[in-house]
Design a protein around this motif. Structure first.
Motif, PDB file in Angstrom:
ATOM      1  N   UNK A   1      33.418  64.758 -10.959  1.00 50.19           N
ATOM      2  CA  UNK A   1      34.425  64.268 -10.006  1.00 50.19           C
ATOM      3  C   UNK A   1      34.321  64.887  -8.632  1.00 50.19           C
ATOM      4  N   UNK A   2      34.696  64.109  -7.642  1.00 53.35           N
ATOM      5  CA  UNK A   2      35.020  64.651  -6.320  1.00 53.35           C
ATOM      6  C   UNK A   2      36.551  64.710  -6.240  1.00 53.35           C
ATOM      7  N   UNK A   3      37.042  65.633  -5.470  1.00 55.18           N
ATOM      8  CA  UNK A   3      38.495  65.770  -5.360  1.00 55.18           C
ATOM      9  C   UNK A   3      39.044  64.752  -4.364  1.00 55.18           C
ATOM     10  N   UNK A   4      39.998  63.950  -4.823  1.00 58.41           N
ATOM     11  CA  UNK A   4      40.618  62.949  -3.954  1.00 58.41           C
ATOM     12  C   UNK A   4      42.132  63.136  -4.036  1.00 58.41           C
ATOM     13  N   UNK A   5      42.717  63.578  -2.952  1.00 53.69           N
ATOM     14  CA  UNK A   5      44.169  63.788  -2.936  1.00 53.69           C
ATOM     15  C   UNK A   5      44.878  62.492  -3.278  1.00 53.69           C
ATOM     16  N   UNK A   6      45.870  62.601  -4.150  1.00 55.97           N
ATOM     17  CA  UNK A   6      46.629  61.407  -4.547  1.00 55.97           C
ATOM     18  C   UNK A   6      46.076  60.742  -5.796  1.00 55.97           C
ATOM     19  N   UNK A   7      44.798  60.998  -6.116  1.00 51.81           N
ATOM     20  CA  UNK A   7      44.203  60.433  -7.332  1.00 51.81           C
ATOM     21  C   UNK A   7      43.864  61.560  -8.316  1.00 51.81           C
ATOM     22  N   UNK A   8      43.311  62.655  -7.799  1.00 54.38           N
ATOM     23  CA  UNK A   8      42.973  63.796  -8.663  1.00 54.38           C
ATOM     24  C   UNK A   8      44.232  64.611  -8.963  1.00 54.38           C
ATOM     25  N   UNK A   9      44.225  65.297 -10.114  1.00 58.26           N
ATOM     26  CA  UNK A   9      45.296  66.268 -10.406  1.00 58.26           C
ATOM     27  C   UNK A   9      45.187  67.390  -9.373  1.00 58.26           C
ATOM     28  N   UNK A  10      46.293  67.769  -8.740  1.00 62.09           N
ATOM     29  CA  UNK A  10      46.201  68.809  -7.694  1.00 62.09           C
ATOM     30  C   UNK A  10      45.659  70.135  -8.231  1.00 62.09           C
ATOM     31  N   UNK A  11      45.005  70.874  -7.351  1.00 65.58           N
ATOM     32  CA  UNK A  11      44.548  72.233  -7.691  1.00 65.58           C
ATOM     33  C   UNK A  11      45.778  73.137  -7.682  1.00 65.58           C
ATOM     34  N   UNK A  12      45.959  73.879  -8.780  1.00 67.31           N
ATOM     35  CA  UNK A  12      47.152  74.732  -8.847  1.00 67.31           C
ATOM     36  C   UNK A  12      46.883  76.165  -8.393  1.00 67.31           C
ATOM     37  N   UNK A  13      45.612  76.605  -8.567  1.00 72.26           N
ATOM     38  CA  UNK A  13      45.294  77.959  -8.080  1.00 72.26           C
ATOM     39  C   UNK A  13      43.781  78.145  -8.026  1.00 72.26           C
ATOM     40  N   UNK A  14      43.376  79.178  -7.298  1.00 77.35           N
ATOM     41  CA  UNK A  14      41.964  79.592  -7.258  1.00 77.35           C
ATOM     42  C   UNK A  14      41.910  81.036  -7.746  1.00 77.35           C
ATOM     43  N   UNK A  15      40.785  81.420  -8.365  1.00 77.44           N
ATOM     44  CA  UNK A  15      40.665  82.831  -8.745  1.00 77.44           C
ATOM     45  C   UNK A  15      39.806  83.581  -7.733  1.00 77.44           C
ATOM     46  N   UNK A  16      39.607  84.863  -7.984  1.00 82.41           N
ATOM     47  CA  UNK A  16      38.916  85.721  -7.018  1.00 82.41           C
ATOM     48  C   UNK A  16      37.469  85.286  -6.803  1.00 82.41           C
ATOM     49  N   UNK A  17      36.878  84.584  -7.781  1.00 85.51           N
ATOM     50  CA  UNK A  17      35.484  84.139  -7.653  1.00 85.51           C
ATOM     51  C   UNK A  17      35.364  82.748  -7.033  1.00 85.51           C
ATOM     52  N   UNK A  18      36.501  82.155  -6.698  1.00 80.87           N
ATOM     53  CA  UNK A  18      36.445  80.830  -6.058  1.00 80.87           C
ATOM     54  C   UNK A  18      36.505  79.665  -7.034  1.00 80.87           C
ATOM     55  N   UNK A  19      36.735  79.954  -8.329  1.00 84.01           N
ATOM     56  CA  UNK A  19      36.942  78.865  -9.286  1.00 84.01           C
ATOM     57  C   UNK A  19      38.337  78.282  -9.074  1.00 84.01           C
ATOM     58  N   UNK A  20      38.472  76.974  -9.307  1.00 80.56           N
ATOM     59  CA  UNK A  20      39.775  76.340  -9.103  1.00 80.56           C
ATOM     60  C   UNK A  20      40.311  75.800 -10.432  1.00 80.56           C
ATOM     61  N   UNK A  21      41.621  75.700 -10.509  1.00 78.02           N
ATOM     62  CA  UNK A  21      42.299  75.345 -11.766  1.00 78.02           C
ATOM     63  C   UNK A  21      43.335  74.257 -11.505  1.00 78.02           C
ATOM     64  N   UNK A  22      43.576  73.471 -12.589  1.00 75.86           N
ATOM     65  CA  UNK A  22      44.619  72.454 -12.536  1.00 75.86           C
ATOM     66  C   UNK A  22      45.607  72.701 -13.679  1.00 75.86           C
ATOM     67  N   UNK A  23      46.831  72.293 -13.458  1.00 74.57           N
ATOM     68  CA  UNK A  23      47.842  72.330 -14.507  1.00 74.57           C
ATOM     69  C   UNK A  23      47.942  70.914 -15.052  1.00 74.57           C
TER      70      UNK A  23
END
Ligand SMILES: C[S@@+](CC[C@H](N)C(=O)[O-])C[C@H]1O[C@@H](n2cnc3c(N)ncnc32)[C@H](O)[C@@H]1O
Length: 219
Positions: free
Chosen positions: A148-170
């Motif tokens: 996937x590419x991230x598309x605001x309004x279609x993708x589940x929002x990113x809820x947080x990033x960790x110290x290594x730059x990984x991103x997470x969704x709820x």
């Protein structure tokens, strides 16, 4: 298996019956139609190892043109749905397996496909994962990644990033259960920098909602 992977596997086991709804999003239909042509074409005539095949959505599209396809997933729940699809048993084999332990059981394939798996790898896990995948393949094998590419309004929002730059969704399932899911979205440069130095025929396709990377290992 790392702890994060156990959680991820549990999430997809619980989601199995709901999973293919992701392919019903109306705004994505035109691109999915294009991908249902592009991805099988890359793997035509090859002996394909599909990793993290889930419910077999892409297996069913690759199988008609591949020489054969072995499709692996960690979860019996997703594989049960995949196995219920009307696919030729002489050319399609589903197997419960961990993507982190492919070789030596799996080796010599001339093609590999991974749909929506790259995004679930932590930045620090990618090298090891790809080294393991490449060991399961023959010289000259074609590797195809879809995600996937991230598309605001279609993708589940990113809820947080960790110290290594990984991103997470709820994410929530139909029964209301909440899961935090690792989901990374790459820049093209990041993907291209990670392809093996000796790879050839590197093709990166960026659609609005999806990206596809294709490369061939050295022959
Ligand atoms: C995003 S889904 C992708 C499913 C399928 N490839 C598709 O494109 O529709 C991720 C899949 O990875 C599987 N999975 C999670 N951890 C795994 C592991 N360690 N080894 C193999 N499969 C795993 C899950 O069961 C789930 O089916």
């Amino acid at each position: 298996m790392p702890n994060g992977d156990l959680q991820l596997a549990g999430y997809y086991a619980a989601r199995a019956a709901e999973y293919e709804r992701i392919y019903d999003k109306p705004e994505r239909q035109a691109e999915l139609q294009r991908l249902r042509a592009l991805i099988p074409a890359y793997l035509a005539g090859r002996s394909v190892l599909e990793i993290a095949c889930g419910t077999g959505y892409w297996t069913q599209h690759i199988a008609p043109v591949a020489l054969g396809i072995t499709a692996l997933d960690i979860n019996p729940e997703t594989l049960a749905i995949a196995r219920a699809k009307p696919l030729p048993p002489d050319r399609v084999r589903f197997e419960t397996a961990d993507v982190h332990a492919l070789y030596p059981r799996h080796q010599g394939y001339s093609g590999a496909f991974a749909g929506f798996w790259w995004s679930h790898l932590k930045r620090g896990e990618r090298r090891e994962f790809f080294d393991g995948l490449h060991r399961a393949l023959a010289p000259g094998a074609v590797v195809v990644l879809l995600d996937n590419r991230y598309v605001a309004g279609s993708s589940t929002p990113i809820s947080r990033s960790d110290a290594d730059g990984n991103t997470y969704q709820q994410r929530a399932l139909d029964d209301g259960t909440q899961y935090e899911v690792l989901k990374n979205f790459p820049q093209a440069e990041e993907l291209l920098a990670e392809t093996p130095a000796a790879a050839s025929g590197v093709e990166y396709t960026a659609l609005d909602y999806y990206w596809v990377l294709r490369y061939a290992l050295a022959g």
